[in-house]
Write a protein that holds these residues in place. Sequence first.
Motif, PDB file in Angstrom:
ATOM      1  N   VAL A   1       0.808  -1.221   0.000  1.00 38.07           N
ATOM      2  CA  VAL A   1       0.000   0.000   0.000  1.00 38.07           C
ATOM      3  C   VAL A   1       0.842   1.274   0.000  1.00 38.07           C
ATOM      4  CG1 VAL A   1      -0.243   0.007   2.532  1.00 38.07           C
ATOM      5  CG2 VAL A   1      -1.963   1.161   1.116  1.00 38.07           C
ATOM      6  N   PHE A   2       2.044   1.257   0.599  1.00 39.96           N
ATOM      7  CA  PHE A   2       2.868   2.466   0.639  1.00 39.96           C
ATOM      8  C   PHE A   2       4.091   2.378  -0.280  1.00 39.96           C
ATOM      9  CE2 PHE A   2       0.775   2.857   4.905  1.00 39.96           C
ATOM     10  CZ  PHE A   2       0.018   3.972   4.580  1.00 39.96           C
ATOM     11  N   SER A   3       4.042   1.414  -1.182  1.00 39.40           N
ATOM     12  CA  SER A   3       5.107   1.332  -2.187  1.00 39.40           C
ATOM     13  C   SER A   3       4.561   1.224  -3.605  1.00 39.40           C
ATOM     14  CB  SER A   3       6.024   0.127  -1.906  1.00 39.40           C
ATOM     15  OG  SER A   3       5.299  -1.082  -1.936  1.00 39.40           O
ATOM     16  N   ASN A   4       3.270   0.971  -3.728  1.00 37.41           N
ATOM     17  CA  ASN A   4       2.613   0.844  -5.025  1.00 37.41           C
ATOM     18  C   ASN A   4       1.489   1.869  -5.088  1.00 37.41           C
ATOM     19  OD1 ASN A   4       0.787   0.042  -7.136  1.00 37.41           O
ATOM     20  ND2 ASN A   4       1.687  -1.993  -7.124  1.00 37.41           N
ATOM     21  N   TYR A   5       1.630   2.856  -5.973  1.00 32.18           N
ATOM     22  CA  TYR A   5       0.657   3.958  -6.032  1.00 32.18           C
ATOM     23  C   TYR A   5      -0.739   3.468  -6.394  1.00 32.18           C
ATOM     24  CZ  TYR A   5      -1.017   8.734  -6.909  1.00 32.18           C
ATOM     25  OH  TYR A   5      -1.696   9.923  -6.867  1.00 32.18           O
ATOM     26  N   GLN A   6      -0.816   2.460  -7.227  1.00 33.87           N
ATOM     27  CA  GLN A   6      -2.116   1.908  -7.604  1.00 33.87           C
ATOM     28  C   GLN A   6      -2.846   1.362  -6.374  1.00 33.87           C
ATOM     29  OE1 GLN A   6      -1.995  -1.019 -10.724  1.00 33.87           O
ATOM     30  NE2 GLN A   6      -4.139  -1.559 -10.529  1.00 33.87           N
ATOM     31  N   THR A   7      -2.124   0.628  -5.552  1.00 35.40           N
ATOM     32  CA  THR A   7      -2.722   0.074  -4.335  1.00 35.40           C
ATOM     33  C   THR A   7      -3.110   1.183  -3.368  1.00 35.40           C
ATOM     34  OG1 THR A   7      -1.348  -1.903  -4.561  1.00 35.40           O
ATOM     35  CG2 THR A   7      -2.393  -1.550  -2.435  1.00 35.40           C
ATOM     36  N   PHE A   8      -2.236   2.176  -3.239  1.00 34.49           N
ATOM     37  CA  PHE A   8      -2.513   3.296  -2.340  1.00 34.49           C
ATOM     38  C   PHE A   8      -3.823   3.993  -2.718  1.00 34.49           C
ATOM     39  CE2 PHE A   8      -2.219   7.857  -1.403  1.00 34.49           C
ATOM     40  CZ  PHE A   8      -2.002   7.833  -0.021  1.00 34.49           C
ATOM     41  N   LEU A   9      -4.005   4.289  -3.991  1.00 30.79           N
ATOM     42  CA  LEU A   9      -5.223   4.969  -4.428  1.00 30.79           C
ATOM     43  C   LEU A   9      -6.452   4.078  -4.295  1.00 30.79           C
ATOM     44  CD1 LEU A   9      -4.183   7.062  -7.581  1.00 30.79           C
ATOM     45  CD2 LEU A   9      -4.582   7.856  -5.240  1.00 30.79           C
ATOM     46  N   ALA A  10      -6.282   2.774  -4.490  1.00 29.74           N
ATOM     47  CA  ALA A  10      -7.407   1.854  -4.333  1.00 29.74           C
ATOM     48  C   ALA A  10      -7.895   1.850  -2.888  1.00 29.74           C
ATOM     49  CB  ALA A  10      -6.997   0.442  -4.766  1.00 29.74           C
ATOM     50  N   VAL A  11      -6.962   1.791  -1.931  1.00 29.17           N
ATOM     51  CA  VAL A  11      -7.337   1.826  -0.516  1.00 29.17           C
ATOM     52  C   VAL A  11      -7.933   3.183  -0.166  1.00 29.17           C
ATOM     53  CG1 VAL A  11      -6.475   1.696   1.853  1.00 29.17           C
ATOM     54  CG2 VAL A  11      -5.637   0.083   0.128  1.00 29.17           C
ATOM     55  N   ALA A  12      -7.364   4.250  -0.719  1.00 26.32           N
ATOM     56  CA  ALA A  12      -7.896   5.597  -0.483  1.00 26.32           C
ATOM     57  C   ALA A  12      -9.340   5.693  -0.955  1.00 26.32           C
ATOM     58  CB  ALA A  12      -7.032   6.637  -1.206  1.00 26.32           C
ATOM     59  N   GLN A  13      -9.637   5.131  -2.132  1.00 22.98           N
ATOM     60  CA  GLN A  13     -11.008   5.159  -2.644  1.00 22.98           C
ATOM     61  C   GLN A  13     -11.955   4.437  -1.693  1.00 22.98           C
ATOM     62  OE1 GLN A  13     -11.917   3.828  -6.785  1.00 22.98           O
ATOM     63  NE2 GLN A  13     -13.523   2.619  -5.807  1.00 22.98           N
ATOM     64  N   ALA A  14     -11.537   3.272  -1.202  1.00 19.78           N
ATOM     65  CA  ALA A  14     -12.380   2.512  -0.279  1.00 19.78           C
ATOM     66  C   ALA A  14     -12.642   3.307   0.998  1.00 19.78           C
ATOM     67  CB  ALA A  14     -11.726   1.174   0.048  1.00 19.78           C
ATOM     68  N   PHE A  15     -11.608   3.979   1.517  1.00 15.27           N
ATOM     69  CA  PHE A  15     -11.780   4.782   2.731  1.00 15.27           C
ATOM     70  C   PHE A  15     -12.741   5.946   2.497  1.00 15.27           C
ATOM     71  CE2 PHE A  15      -7.359   3.636   4.669  1.00 15.27           C
ATOM     72  CZ  PHE A  15      -7.871   2.418   5.079  1.00 15.27           C
ATOM     73  N   GLU A  16     -12.548   6.647   1.389  1.00 15.40           N
ATOM     74  CA  GLU A  16     -13.388   7.820   1.125  1.00 15.40           C
ATOM     75  C   GLU A  16     -14.840   7.440   0.867  1.00 15.40           C
ATOM     76  OE1 GLU A  16     -12.523  10.707   1.744  1.00 15.40           O
ATOM     77  OE2 GLU A  16     -10.337  10.612   1.752  1.00 15.40           O
TER      78      GLU A  16
END
Length: 279
Positions: free
Chosen positions: A144-159
């Motif tokens: 999650v903190f090394s792959n931008y795609q994963t980071f944004l996917a988790v961010a979308q779920a949180f938002e």
Amino acid sequence: MNMYRIFRAIEEIDPEVYERINTRREAMKEFAQVGKKLSLAALPLALGAMLNKAYAQSNTSASVVDILNYALTLEYLEATFYSMGATQGSALIPNANDLTAIQKISADETAHVNFLKAVIPQLGGTPVNKPNFDFTANGTFADVFSNYQTFLAVAQAFEDTGVRAYKGQAANIMSNSTVLQAALNIHSVEARHASKIRLMRRLNGFSNSVKPWITGNDTGGIGSSVQPVYAGEDNTVQAGVQITGIGGLSISASAASEAFDEPLDMQSVLAIASLFIKS
């Protein structure tokens, strides 16, 4: 202790009590079975436990302070997540515009945390402590903190969760108009964050089909791991009105679901958040 008299009294107050438990016969049978295993002194506690079970599903009341602490837990989650992401800088977020957006969202979430921590004592409550988080969700999002795609996917779920969570509690804080207004102000910002994150995912080519809004119960290409975030979003009936045929127009189920965002109850939100909370 005349248990039949107690049940008759409950019936007078709530005629539907046995629909909650099962039937009157089954309720008495269940209590009789419990009574065989307990001392007389323990019977009131057993009755209380059975009634708590009966009413737990329908009792959605919570104090304004409880709801604000619930919101604070979610804001801790988001604020910590974005702060950790922004700290990675260009090592995680590849372009300056995106980094600026993440820093802005991080600042917003931190402001929400500080606001809730300030207002809860004014209402006589104590702010909950920040939990310890595992943003990998026990390895589900290991990079999650090394792959931008994963980071944004988790961010979308949180938002998307945050938007639905605030909406789900609006009716429960109507008794305090000041708090309600503040919560709605936060809710609208969370919605803007959700739209921005979804747009960023699309512009970075991570999910070309994702839209700034939710279509049905589609996760936007993230997958089944976040499906609870979107449960019920495929609803096409609002206030008893079927949107797909309203006004004689040919409105698809997808368009009908996109036009209305659904609330999410506290139990469901906390179940989602618990995937990322260690303690």
